[in-house]
Design an enzyme around this catalytic site. Sequence first.
Site, mmCIF file in Angstrom:
data_model
loop_
_atom_site.group_PDB
_atom_site.id
_atom_site.type_symbol
_atom_site.label_atom_id
_atom_site.label_comp_id
_atom_site.label_asym_id
_atom_site.label_seq_id
_atom_site.Cartn_x
_atom_site.Cartn_y
_atom_site.Cartn_z
ATOM 1 N N HIS A 1 0.777 -0.994 -0.164
ATOM 2 C CA HIS A 1 -0.634 0.176 -0.474
ATOM 3 C C HIS A 1 1.131 1.534 -0.264
ATOM 4 C CE1 HIS A 1 -3.676 2.347 1.071
ATOM 5 N NE2 HIS A 1 -3.955 1.273 0.868
ATOM 6 N N ASP B 1 -8.015 -5.011 -0.897
ATOM 7 C CA ASP B 1 -8.360 -5.917 -1.734
ATOM 8 C C ASP B 1 -8.484 -7.438 -1.081
ATOM 9 O OD1 ASP B 1 -7.973 -3.227 -2.923
ATOM 10 O OD2 ASP B 1 -8.776 -3.775 -2.657
HETATM 11 C C1 SDX Z 1 -6.210 0.167 -3.288
HETATM 12 O O1 SDX Z 1 -4.107 4.881 -1.617
HETATM 13 C C2 SDX Z 1 -5.477 4.174 -1.282
HETATM 14 O O2 SDX Z 1 -5.328 4.438 0.011
HETATM 15 C C3 SDX Z 1 -5.932 3.692 -2.173
HETATM 16 C C4 SDX Z 1 -6.772 2.172 -1.507
HETATM 17 C C5 SDX Z 1 -7.968 2.842 -1.474
HETATM 18 O O3 SDX Z 1 -8.934 2.533 -0.134
HETATM 19 O O4 SDX Z 1 -8.476 3.529 -1.928
HETATM 20 O O5 SDX Z 1 -6.749 2.060 -0.606
HETATM 21 C C6 SDX Z 1 -7.406 0.911 -2.086
HETATM 22 O O6 SDX Z 1 -5.967 0.700 -4.520
HETATM 23 C C7 SDX Z 1 -5.327 -0.562 -2.631
HETATM 24 C C8 SDX Z 1 -4.516 -1.448 -3.315
HETATM 25 C C9 SDX Z 1 -4.455 -2.627 -4.434
HETATM 26 N N1 SDX Z 1 -3.825 -2.641 -4.853
HETATM 27 C C10 SDX Z 1 -3.086 -3.191 -5.072
HETATM 28 O O7 SDX Z 1 -2.999 -4.319 -4.039
HETATM 29 C C11 SDX Z 1 -1.801 -4.216 -6.360
HETATM 30 C C12 SDX Z 1 -0.331 -4.670 -5.672
HETATM 31 N N2 SDX Z 1 0.041 -3.853 -4.913
HETATM 32 C C13 SDX Z 1 1.005 -2.864 -5.680
HETATM 33 O O8 SDX Z 1 1.386 -2.890 -7.069
HETATM 34 C C14 SDX Z 1 1.583 -1.821 -4.991
HETATM 35 O O9 SDX Z 1 2.190 -2.377 -3.473
HETATM 36 C C15 SDX Z 1 0.802 -0.704 -4.261
HETATM 37 C C16 SDX Z 1 0.494 0.069 -5.813
HETATM 38 C C17 SDX Z 1 -0.169 -0.872 -4.171
HETATM 39 C C18 SDX Z 1 1.810 0.870 -3.639
HETATM 40 O O10 SDX Z 1 2.391 0.739 -4.518
HETATM 41 P P1 SDX Z 1 4.074 1.843 -3.950
HETATM 42 O O11 SDX Z 1 3.411 2.764 -3.090
HETATM 43 O O12 SDX Z 1 4.171 2.918 -5.833
HETATM 44 O O13 SDX Z 1 5.183 0.736 -3.587
HETATM 45 P P2 SDX Z 1 6.021 1.101 -5.062
HETATM 46 O O14 SDX Z 1 6.006 0.288 -5.923
HETATM 47 O O15 SDX Z 1 6.716 1.776 -4.365
HETATM 48 O O16 SDX Z 1 7.236 -0.807 -4.093
HETATM 49 C C19 SDX Z 1 7.636 -0.367 -3.068
HETATM 50 C C20 SDX Z 1 8.915 -1.581 -3.231
HETATM 51 C C21 SDX Z 1 9.277 -1.616 -4.606
HETATM 52 O O17 SDX Z 1 10.295 -2.391 -4.684
HETATM 53 P P3 SDX Z 1 11.373 -2.003 -4.440
HETATM 54 O O18 SDX Z 1 11.398 -1.375 -5.843
HETATM 55 O O19 SDX Z 1 12.090 -0.881 -4.036
HETATM 56 O O20 SDX Z 1 13.108 -3.447 -4.716
HETATM 57 O O21 SDX Z 1 7.429 -2.683 -2.984
HETATM 58 C C22 SDX Z 1 7.194 -3.858 -4.244
HETATM 59 C C23 SDX Z 1 7.932 -2.877 -4.994
HETATM 60 O O22 SDX Z 1 7.927 -3.513 -6.182
HETATM 61 N N3 SDX Z 1 5.827 -4.260 -4.064
HETATM 62 C C24 SDX Z 1 5.325 -4.983 -4.436
HETATM 63 C C25 SDX Z 1 4.299 -5.118 -4.038
HETATM 64 N N4 SDX Z 1 3.857 -3.846 -3.713
HETATM 65 C C26 SDX Z 1 5.114 -3.039 -3.680
HETATM 66 N N5 SDX Z 1 6.563 -6.051 -4.466
HETATM 67 C C27 SDX Z 1 5.502 -7.570 -4.848
HETATM 68 N N6 SDX Z 1 4.078 -7.454 -5.131
HETATM 69 C C28 SDX Z 1 3.509 -6.675 -4.534
HETATM 70 N N7 SDX Z 1 1.893 -6.603 -3.995
#
Ligand code: SDX
Length: 428
Positions: free
Chosen positions: A307, A364
């Site tokens: 998140h 989710d």
């Molecule tokens: C919602 O913002 C809100 O409030 C949203 C929400 C709402 O109520 O409106 O809460 C609803 O959208 C919840 C999120 C639903 N999405 C997912 O479940 C999709 C999977 N999650 C990700 O894609 C990700 O975690 C996000 C998009 C939710 C957040 O991404 P960020 O904040 O941009 O973080 P990032 O991509 O910079 O990740 C930081 C690190 C990275 O690794 P490094 O480059 O540091 O090595 O964490 C890793 C990412 O690769 N990472 C994941 C991951 N999520 C982040 N690795 C594997 N699986 C994941 N799910």
Amino acid sequence: MSESAELKFGGNSYSLPVVEGTENEKAIDIANLRGQSGLITLDSGYKNTGATTSSITYLDGEEGILRYRGYPIEQLAEKSNFLEVSHLLIYGELPTKDTLQQFSKSIAEHSMLHENMRGFFSSFPLNAHPMGVAAAVTTTLSTFYPGSLDPHRSEDKVNLTILRLLAKFPTIAAWAYKSSIGRPFVYPSAKLDYVENFLNMMFAGPTNDYHVDPVVTNALDKLLILHADHEQNCSTSTVRLAGSSQANLYGSIAAGIVALWGPLHGGANQAVIEMLDKIQNEGGSIDKWVERAKDKNDPFRLMGFGHRVYKNFDPRAKIIKKACDDLLNRLGVKDPVLEIAMKLEEIALSDEYFIERKLYPNVDFYSGIMYRAMGIPQDMFTVMFAMGRLPGWIAQWKEMVANKEPIGRPRQIYTGARMRDYVNLAER
Ligand code: SDX
């Protein structure tokens, strides 16, 4: 005495005011930064940038706190109901008994769609994704209610626009589903409450009544409460940005529906179930998928994990996980993907990669398993998220209009070609 921050650049020093919120959050106000220093800030994805001040929702990602108008989400999920929470978000206060009765009555009165709107649904292809239908039909409301086009009309006219949207969205959602399966529409009934009405329109038909099960309606009401608002997330920021040009409410909300559709945002609840089904169909080997999620060269991410703000458990996920267990037990449903989800959570939460990045299950991760247990089809899951988020989007749009916020127009840093002269086709 208000604090300030000092920026040193190019041999100069600039003093920037610091603003502080109710919960002692602090931000540097850079409204005059460019005028003073010629500098702008750059923050891809707005990870460190506040777009506005708001009195609607407070969340603390480190502590896993979420409150609507000051009320903890745990108390609202346990004691309130979705229409009461909608009133709280939109008008700022919990309604009295009479106000809630009047609010519910108004919603029931406006739940029908104009008969001429029926034709839209049959013009979509059978496999149209219901999020596309919901966004299109929500925009179309503005053509049937031209009084909604001006966001600055009298308070009671704007309120009627708001009530119509809140009331009609469940009908739009249910009719999008019925149209996709070629079944006749069921009209909303004044005898049923908000959630019962939606489920009845979804599952009743000319040859079958729908038995309204309080276990299901209570579980869905709780899910809608948990999705109702979440401060400046992607789709809410889209609603506020679209509305900041003085675009009408229906069009601004439709923009939010499309932003929510993405699998990184609200589309994750459908993507989680697709992922869990894939794991199950491949024999349930979870380790392979966890390794893929950790592999930088693999675009696969563990859907429902991580998140932008919560670097601790998403408080909604905790409540949903328990509600999911309760619902499946009460319905006597055995969903094999629930076992896989719980195993996946256990493995991920003990894996250094996820621990280091503070990746926990989000809202989710378990919600799709609940929707499936209720008989709601997979491609309707994000529509359910939109139905829950609707009062939050409306409240945020209303606040933005009331605060007379300026049109949103971020700046950029240009990295393209320097000035160059046109070259005639014959000379290229
Ligand atoms: C919602 O913002 C809100 O409030 C949203 C929400 C709402 O109520 O409106 O809460 C609803 O959208 C919840 C999120 C639903 N999405 C997912 O479940 C999709 C999977 N999650 C990700 O894609 C990700 O975690 C996000 C998009 C939710 C957040 O991404 P960020 O904040 O941009 O973080 P990032 O991509 O910079 O990740 C930081 C690190 C990275 O690794 P490094 O480059 O540091 O090595 O964490 C890793 C990412 O690769 N990472 C994941 C991951 N999520 C982040 N690795 C594997 N699986 C994941 N799910």
